[in-house]
Design an enzyme around this catalytic site. Structure first.
Site, mmCIF file in Angstrom:
data_model
loop_
_atom_site.group_PDB
_atom_site.id
_atom_site.type_symbol
_atom_site.label_atom_id
_atom_site.label_comp_id
_atom_site.label_asym_id
_atom_site.label_seq_id
_atom_site.Cartn_x
_atom_site.Cartn_y
_atom_site.Cartn_z
ATOM 1 N N LYS A 185 0.832 -1.212 0.000
ATOM 2 C CA LYS A 185 0.000 0.000 0.000
ATOM 3 C C LYS A 185 0.862 1.256 0.000
ATOM 4 C CE LYS A 185 -1.738 -1.301 3.899
ATOM 5 N NZ LYS A 185 -2.497 -1.562 5.131
ATOM 6 N N THR A 218 -7.087 10.378 7.627
ATOM 7 C CA THR A 218 -6.846 9.066 7.013
ATOM 8 C C THR A 218 -6.835 7.939 8.040
ATOM 9 O OG1 THR A 218 -4.486 9.426 7.242
ATOM 10 C CG2 THR A 218 -5.464 10.061 5.142
ATOM 11 N N GLY A 220 -7.568 4.826 9.919
ATOM 12 C CA GLY A 220 -8.374 3.630 9.657
ATOM 13 C C GLY A 220 -8.377 3.174 8.207
ATOM 14 N N THR A 221 -7.589 3.810 7.349
ATOM 15 C CA THR A 221 -7.596 3.390 5.939
ATOM 16 C C THR A 221 -7.136 1.942 5.779
ATOM 17 O OG1 THR A 221 -5.432 4.397 5.694
ATOM 18 C CG2 THR A 221 -7.289 5.630 4.792
ATOM 19 N N GLY A 222 -6.073 1.572 6.515
ATOM 20 C CA GLY A 222 -5.511 0.226 6.366
ATOM 21 C C GLY A 222 -6.499 -0.842 6.820
ATOM 22 N N CYS A 223 -7.131 -0.612 7.986
ATOM 23 C CA CYS A 223 -8.113 -1.579 8.508
ATOM 24 C C CYS A 223 -9.298 -1.680 7.562
ATOM 25 C CB CYS A 223 -8.621 -1.135 9.882
ATOM 26 S SG CYS A 223 -7.330 -1.017 11.119
HETATM 27 N N1 LIG Z 1 -4.478 10.298 0.474
HETATM 28 C C1 LIG Z 1 -4.869 9.163 -0.096
HETATM 29 N N2 LIG Z 1 -5.542 9.158 -1.272
HETATM 30 C C2 LIG Z 1 -5.958 8.005 -1.838
HETATM 31 N N3 LIG Z 1 -5.725 6.795 -1.306
HETATM 32 C C3 LIG Z 1 -5.059 6.740 -0.131
HETATM 33 C C4 LIG Z 1 -4.585 7.904 0.536
HETATM 34 N N4 LIG Z 1 -3.971 7.516 1.688
HETATM 35 C C5 LIG Z 1 -4.062 6.176 1.732
HETATM 36 N N5 LIG Z 1 -4.687 5.705 0.645
HETATM 37 C C6 LIG Z 1 -4.999 4.309 0.350
HETATM 38 O O1 LIG Z 1 -5.540 3.732 1.527
HETATM 39 C C7 LIG Z 1 -5.193 2.364 1.610
HETATM 40 C C8 LIG Z 1 -4.489 2.114 2.937
HETATM 41 O O2 LIG Z 1 -3.106 2.394 2.752
HETATM 42 P P1 LIG Z 1 -2.124 2.996 3.834
HETATM 43 O O3 LIG Z 1 -0.777 3.001 3.232
HETATM 44 O O4 LIG Z 1 -2.687 4.275 4.326
HETATM 45 O O5 LIG Z 1 -2.238 1.870 4.939
HETATM 46 P P2 LIG Z 1 -1.872 1.890 6.472
HETATM 47 O O6 LIG Z 1 -0.603 2.598 6.708
HETATM 48 O O7 LIG Z 1 -1.995 0.502 6.943
HETATM 49 O O8 LIG Z 1 -3.044 2.750 7.034
HETATM 50 P P3 LIG Z 1 -3.024 3.748 8.282
HETATM 51 O O9 LIG Z 1 -2.376 5.004 7.872
HETATM 52 O O10 LIG Z 1 -4.490 3.921 8.499
HETATM 53 O O11 LIG Z 1 -2.289 3.032 9.371
HETATM 54 C C9 LIG Z 1 -4.310 2.096 0.378
HETATM 55 O O12 LIG Z 1 -5.107 1.602 -0.676
HETATM 56 C C10 LIG Z 1 -3.775 3.477 0.058
HETATM 57 O O13 LIG Z 1 -3.375 3.611 -1.294
HETATM 58 C C1 LIG Z 2 -6.921 -1.280 17.265
HETATM 59 C C2 LIG Z 2 -6.189 -0.774 16.083
HETATM 60 N N1 LIG Z 2 -5.904 -1.620 15.057
HETATM 61 C C3 LIG Z 2 -5.245 -1.161 13.967
HETATM 62 C C4 LIG Z 2 -4.823 0.140 13.896
HETATM 63 C C5 LIG Z 2 -4.103 0.639 12.685
HETATM 64 O O1 LIG Z 2 -5.087 1.239 11.911
HETATM 65 P P1 LIG Z 2 -4.972 1.751 10.429
HETATM 66 O O2 LIG Z 2 -3.715 1.177 9.852
HETATM 67 O O3 LIG Z 2 -6.178 1.295 9.689
HETATM 68 O O4 LIG Z 2 -4.970 3.252 10.601
HETATM 69 C C6 LIG Z 2 -5.156 1.002 14.963
HETATM 70 N N2 LIG Z 2 -4.800 2.303 14.928
HETATM 71 N N3 LIG Z 2 -5.819 0.519 16.034
#
Ligand SMILES: Nc1ncnc2c1ncn2[C@@H]1O[C@H](COP(=O)(O)OP(=O)(O)OP(=O)(O)O)[C@@H](O)[C@H]1O
Ligand SMILES: Cc1ncc(COP(=O)(O)O)c(N)n1
Length: 286
Positions: A185, A218, A220-223
């Site tokens: 990602k 942003t 929670g995007t990963g979850c």
């Molecule tokens: N600003 C953005 N615009 C479009 N897509 C985005 C943006 N930021 C994140 N994404 C997308 O969101 C999804 C999650 O990716 P990200 O790299 O943010 O994961 P993460 O680090 O696990 O998440 P988090 O930041 O929530 O911990 C991916 O598909 C990424 O391309």
């Molecule tokens: C309980 C819990 N699980 C996972 C994440 C990472 O979240 P994300 O990568 O979606 O921001 C978080 N912040 N808290």
């Protein structure tokens, strides 16, 4: 009986399971996963691994649950329901990872999406070194799909990631560990690569782009992404289609991200679909 009544009396609703931590702020973790499952019309079940005291400002406390309690939650769900897809999120420590691995293997859980929550997008390590090793060597190979962010992909591949070519090389290297599909990602990438992801499944190496959403909200995007992939798998989509659908969903949810709290707010899981009328009411609220 009308068709509508017949459908509502015997719905065949797919079931998905999330094995993850609780985010008291409601933006990530189990809370994000269950909202995402519900959005997709999938019945969401959960096995809680840890409880975080968390808000948009960060995490102030984490309590792991006893491994027996985690295993019992998984058993209770799987013994009763046909679970079509599973995702793992925050697994906190070595003991919890080992317990989850044991249940995944014993129960032969399929369609496993591993979100290897190890390092935040800002680069801070969230679990200890021993847990990282176990996750990389034992849990990831069991996955149908693994979804590392930039820093997690560096750990899993042993490569530095600064360019699109680096993301591609990392996806191919991670695939060698035995996982069927790898999504690196790009939320944490700089410039034009922000929000660009790379998919590799052994045959197909594909760059996935939507639009870059200019927002600081942003959380929670990963979850949300990994839960949406699991929901799509539960609905019977193939892995790459599941990933593409999930990415489109996250992009839309980012476009409707919430300005809640003092730090980066959560993505808007249902907000694209609220009526214009209701959104106007929100805007006029004090
Ligand atoms: N600003 C953005 N615009 C479009 N897509 C985005 C943006 N930021 C994140 N994404 C997308 O969101 C999804 C999650 O990716 P990200 O790299 O943010 O994961 P993460 O680090 O696990 O998440 P988090 O930041 O929530 O911990 C991916 O598909 C990424 O391309
Ligand atoms: C309980 C819990 N699980 C996972 C994440 C990472 O979240 P994300 O990568 O979606 O921001 C978080 N912040 N808290």
């Amino acid at each position: 009986m009308s068709d509508l009544q017949a459908i509502s009396l015997s719905p065949i609703v797919p079931v998905a399971l999330t094995i993850a931590g609780s985010d008291s702020g409601g933006g990530a973790g189990i809370q994000a996963d269950l909202k995402t499952f519900a959005f997709h019309g999938v019945h969401g079940t959960s096995a809680l691994t840890c409880i975080t005291a968390q808000s948009t400002m960060g995490v102030t406390r984490v309590d792991g649950l006893p491994v027996e309690a985690i295993a019992a939650q998984i058993d209770a769900v799987v013994q009763d329901m046909r679970v079509q897809a599973v995702k793992t999120g925050m697994l906190l420590n070595r003991e919890i990872i080992a317990a989850v691995v044991e249940r995944v293997q014993s129960l032969n859980l399929r369609n496993l999406v591993v979100d290897p929550v190890m390092v935040s997008r800002t680069g801070a390590q969230l679990i200890d070194d021993e847990a990282v090793t176990l996750l990389r060597d034992v849990l990831v190979p069991l996955g149908a799909i693994v979804t590392p962010n930039r820093y997690e992909a560096q750990i899993l591949s042993g490569l530095q990631i600064n360019t699109l070519d680096d993301m591609r090389a990392a996806a191919q290297r991670i695939h060698k560990c035995g996982v069927s599909g790898v999504l690196v990602k790009g939320g944490g990438m700089a410039g034009e690569l922000r929000g660009v992801d790379v998919w590799f499944d052994g045959d197909c190496l594909e760059t996935l782009r939507t639009v870059t959403v200019e927002t600081r909200n942003t959380h929670g995007t990963g979850c949300t992404l990994s839960a949406a992939i699991a929901a799509n798998l539960a609905l019977g989509q193939d892995p790459l289609t599941s990933v593409k659908n999930a990415k489109n969903y996250v992009t839309e949810a980012l476009q409707f991200a919430l300005e809640i709290g003092q730090g980066p707010g959560p993505v808007g899981h249902f907000f694209p679909y609220l009526t214009e009328h209701r959104r106007l009411n929100y805007k006029s609220s004090p």
